[in-house]
Design a protein around this motif. Sequence first.
Motif, PDB file in Angstrom:
ATOM      1  N   PHE A   1       0.842  -1.200   0.000  1.00 25.58           N
ATOM      2  CA  PHE A   1       0.000   0.000   0.000  1.00 25.58           C
ATOM      3  C   PHE A   1       0.877   1.250   0.000  1.00 25.58           C
ATOM      4  N   LYS A   2       0.528   2.207  -0.892  1.00 28.66           N
ATOM      5  CA  LYS A   2       1.324   3.439  -0.993  1.00 28.66           C
ATOM      6  C   LYS A   2       0.681   4.589  -0.239  1.00 28.66           C
ATOM      7  N   LYS A   3      -0.626   4.544  -0.081  1.00 26.57           N
ATOM      8  CA  LYS A   3      -1.313   5.609   0.657  1.00 26.57           C
ATOM      9  C   LYS A   3      -2.513   5.027   1.388  1.00 26.57           C
ATOM     10  N   VAL A   4      -2.577   5.244   2.685  1.00 27.76           N
ATOM     11  CA  VAL A   4      -3.720   4.769   3.464  1.00 27.76           C
ATOM     12  C   VAL A   4      -4.274   5.922   4.296  1.00 27.76           C
ATOM     13  N   VAL A   5      -5.563   5.836   4.598  1.00 31.33           N
ATOM     14  CA  VAL A   5      -6.180   6.841   5.470  1.00 31.33           C
ATOM     15  C   VAL A   5      -6.659   6.135   6.733  1.00 31.33           C
ATOM     16  N   LEU A   6      -6.304   6.692   7.872  1.00 34.39           N
ATOM     17  CA  LEU A   6      -6.699   6.126   9.163  1.00 34.39           C
ATOM     18  C   LEU A   6      -7.702   7.079   9.803  1.00 34.39           C
ATOM     19  N   ILE A   7      -8.874   6.538  10.143  1.00 33.88           N
ATOM     20  CA  ILE A   7      -9.927   7.377  10.720  1.00 33.88           C
ATOM     21  C   ILE A   7     -10.191   6.934  12.151  1.00 33.88           C
TER      22      ILE A   7
ATOM     23  N   ILE B   1      -6.928  10.947  10.152  1.00 37.78           N
ATOM     24  CA  ILE B   1      -7.991  11.932  10.387  1.00 37.78           C
ATOM     25  C   ILE B   1      -8.723  11.518  11.652  1.00 37.78           C
ATOM     26  N   THR B   2      -8.635  12.359  12.672  1.00 41.25           N
ATOM     27  CA  THR B   2      -9.292  12.009  13.933  1.00 41.25           C
ATOM     28  C   THR B   2     -10.338  13.064  14.281  1.00 41.25           C
ATOM     29  N   GLY B   3     -11.412  12.595  14.903  1.00 44.29           N
ATOM     30  CA  GLY B   3     -12.484  13.492  15.281  1.00 44.29           C
ATOM     31  C   GLY B   3     -12.886  13.303  16.735  1.00 44.29           C
ATOM     32  N   PHE B   4     -13.166  14.415  17.411  1.00 44.21           N
ATOM     33  CA  PHE B   4     -13.533  14.365  18.831  1.00 44.21           C
ATOM     34  C   PHE B   4     -14.690  15.326  19.073  1.00 44.21           C
ATOM     35  N   ARG B   5     -15.383  15.139  20.204  1.00 42.32           N
ATOM     36  CA  ARG B   5     -16.485  16.031  20.549  1.00 42.32           C
ATOM     37  C   ARG B   5     -16.005  17.470  20.678  1.00 42.32           C
ATOM     38  N   SER B   6     -14.873  17.580  21.410  1.00 42.70           N
ATOM     39  CA  SER B   6     -14.446  18.909  21.815  1.00 42.70           C
ATOM     40  C   SER B   6     -12.952  18.852  22.131  1.00 42.70           C
ATOM     41  N   ALA B   7     -12.320  20.011  22.284  1.00 44.75           N
ATOM     42  CA  ALA B   7     -10.870  20.074  22.530  1.00 44.75           C
ATOM     43  C   ALA B   7     -10.463  19.244  23.748  1.00 44.75           C
ATOM     44  N   ASP B   8     -11.318  19.213  24.785  1.00 47.22           N
ATOM     45  CA  ASP B   8     -10.907  18.506  26.017  1.00 47.22           C
ATOM     46  C   ASP B   8     -10.924  16.981  25.859  1.00 47.22           C
ATOM     47  N   ALA B   9     -11.394  16.484  24.714  1.00 51.48           N
ATOM     48  CA  ALA B   9     -11.408  15.029  24.497  1.00 51.48           C
ATOM     49  C   ALA B   9     -10.336  14.583  23.503  1.00 51.48           C
TER      50      ALA B   9
ATOM     51  N   GLY C   1       5.168   9.992  11.792  1.00 53.67           N
ATOM     52  CA  GLY C   1       5.493  10.433  10.438  1.00 53.67           C
ATOM     53  C   GLY C   1       4.273  10.604   9.556  1.00 53.67           C
ATOM     54  N   ALA C   2       3.096  10.247  10.094  1.00 49.67           N
ATOM     55  CA  ALA C   2       1.865  10.360   9.308  1.00 49.67           C
ATOM     56  C   ALA C   2       1.415  11.815   9.226  1.00 49.67           C
ATOM     57  N   GLU C   3       0.669  12.113   8.180  1.00 43.95           N
ATOM     58  CA  GLU C   3       0.017  13.416   8.077  1.00 43.95           C
ATOM     59  C   GLU C   3      -1.175  13.385   9.029  1.00 43.95           C
ATOM     60  N   THR C   4      -1.445  14.457   9.749  1.00 44.89           N
ATOM     61  CA  THR C   4      -2.567  14.427  10.691  1.00 44.89           C
ATOM     62  C   THR C   4      -3.574  15.538  10.409  1.00 44.89           C
ATOM     63  N   ILE C   5      -4.826  15.169  10.471  1.00 45.78           N
ATOM     64  CA  ILE C   5      -5.913  16.145  10.324  1.00 45.78           C
ATOM     65  C   ILE C   5      -6.842  15.946  11.526  1.00 45.78           C
ATOM     66  N   LEU C   6      -7.056  17.039  12.257  1.00 46.09           N
ATOM     67  CA  LEU C   6      -7.849  16.963  13.489  1.00 46.09           C
ATOM     68  C   LEU C   6      -9.178  17.694  13.310  1.00 46.09           C
ATOM     69  N   CYS C   7     -10.239  17.052  13.745  1.00 45.23           N
ATOM     70  CA  CYS C   7     -11.571  17.668  13.682  1.00 45.23           C
ATOM     71  C   CYS C   7     -12.213  17.642  15.071  1.00 45.23           C
ATOM     72  N   THR C   8     -12.961  18.663  15.392  1.00 47.30           N
ATOM     73  CA  THR C   8     -13.812  18.591  16.586  1.00 47.30           C
ATOM     74  C   THR C   8     -15.236  18.996  16.190  1.00 47.30           C
ATOM     75  N   ASP C   9     -16.200  18.361  16.858  1.00 48.25           N
ATOM     76  CA  ASP C   9     -17.600  18.643  16.537  1.00 48.25           C
ATOM     77  C   ASP C   9     -17.928  20.117  16.757  1.00 48.25           C
TER      78      ASP C   9
END
Lengths: 256, 303
Positions: free
Chosen positions: A104-110, A133-141, A152-160
């Motif tokens: 695998f050359k590119k994978v996405v982890l959710i 790509i990770t998602g959480f309710r809020s900053a405190d979680a 070494g992975a690229e990271t994308i953070l989301c909060t509700d």
Amino acid sequence: MKYTQGKFQIIKKSVIAKEIYCFEILCPEVAEVAVPGQFVHIRANGFTLRRPVSICEINKSKGTLKIVFEVRGEGTAEIAKLNVDSLIDMLAPLGHGFTLNPEFKKVVLIGGGIGTPPMLPLAQYYGNKAAVITGFRSADAVILQNEFKASGAETILCTDDGTMGIKGFVTSPLEDTLKNGGVDAVYACGPMPMLKAVSELADKYGAYCEISLEERMGCGIGACLVCACKTKKNDEEYFAHVCKEGPVFKAEEVVW
Amino acid sequence: MADLSVKICGVDFKNPIIPASGVFGYGREYEELFPLSKLGGIATKGTTITQRTGNLSPRIAETPSGMLNSVGLQNPGIDKFIDVELPNLLTKDTVILANIAGSTIDECVTIAEKLDSTDVHMIELNISCPNVKQGGAAFGTSCETAAEITSKVRKATSKPLIVKLSPNVTSITDIAKSVEAAGADAVSLINTLLGMRIDVNTGRPILKNNVGGLSGPAVFPVAVRMVWQVANAVDIPVIGMGGVASGKDAIELMMAGASAVQVGAAIFTDPFAPVKIIDEMNEFLDNKNISSVKEIIGSVKPW
């Protein structure tokens, strides 16, 4: 599958977010055979049923595992009382893990909320071939962002609620990434509605997808048939069991 | 080392400890942890004539000192049991009790006929599963139907026939006497007690089946009482179960009148529970200078 039951020393304990604990456990015989996506089944003192917790990091050279869990009820609260140098009673490693493919050359982890920890061993395996790509309710979680960056992975953070990272769900950056093409696989763990949406997107863009499921569990090794989830193979529906055939399933096999 | 062997319906057990039907599957998963030959016997997962898929999840819930389950008899059916699981089990040097859980009398009779031509050691007829709609419990709650199914299955097999009784009845001794008169060679008890838990945050029952069977240490005193009453009411052997979690618990159930003891929920807490219970029984008997476990069966001295 090779698993053992024993009492192992906790060598590090930390609180990494509100009600979320991380234990580092010295258990060379478990670490030796554990693979990403597997879980440990922990005895909670005074309770009849063990509590399944996914493995967050496997260090074979140190002979250690890291687990991250949220206090959700009395059983997990009891486990959270354990301290450094306490012994933790585990039946481990259990279950069927993620498929690791060096091609695998590119994978996405959710990762969604407390479903994020099992994504870390995958990030450590795929390194810069992974987008997390990770998602959480809020900053405190929010948890494990530094560890994902260190892999070494690229990271994308989301909060509700938009208190940290991008406001919204993981599905929108996932679709952007899939649109750009070249994604060989999507791996996901988190709440069922998120997993369903992720599976549909992976299917839409033709990416291979594996998801890790959660269910109330009994024995943890496939004997008692408690943790049933509906799956299909060759168009035939049947109840598979999260502890043995899972927790990781091919997304196409899960009946929503 | 005390002598732990017992004999039930002419079948020799090296010790009286048997993982109960449902918790242990067909032994394959536990064989990773210890040799099955350490066990007195194994009661296999309840079998129906054809494959059953079982109930929707959640099928389990923690309760104070116990648990509820509503698996709903998920199993691959009798033919797969006989072709795949039983031949493997019969090589394990332990007594195999095939648990039958049909939803009609005819179904149970057909399964018993099929088992009769195998080398299985004993048949345990479940007339007490609380988790399926036309489940065995319907047979186990009246003396007439309990006797009818026992007598028909009795005619279908020459294997030793154990009838597994429900505690969800007004008088378990009346049911026990009925199945004894109908030809049962032994009775086993107690199956789970019907229970329920509700998640107060959602207002929904935790189990998708709404109700399920309660087991674990919470039910142990009920099991001791019922084993004692039944052992005093019938002349056939009683196999006791219900919340046994230690060697002392097993001794207690045997003092109440059990000739052997099945272990269920304790295996979820500690997968080595059956083996530890055997060791603890040995230690208890040695400390008391009792040379054979047979001496304690029914030895309680009631006030």
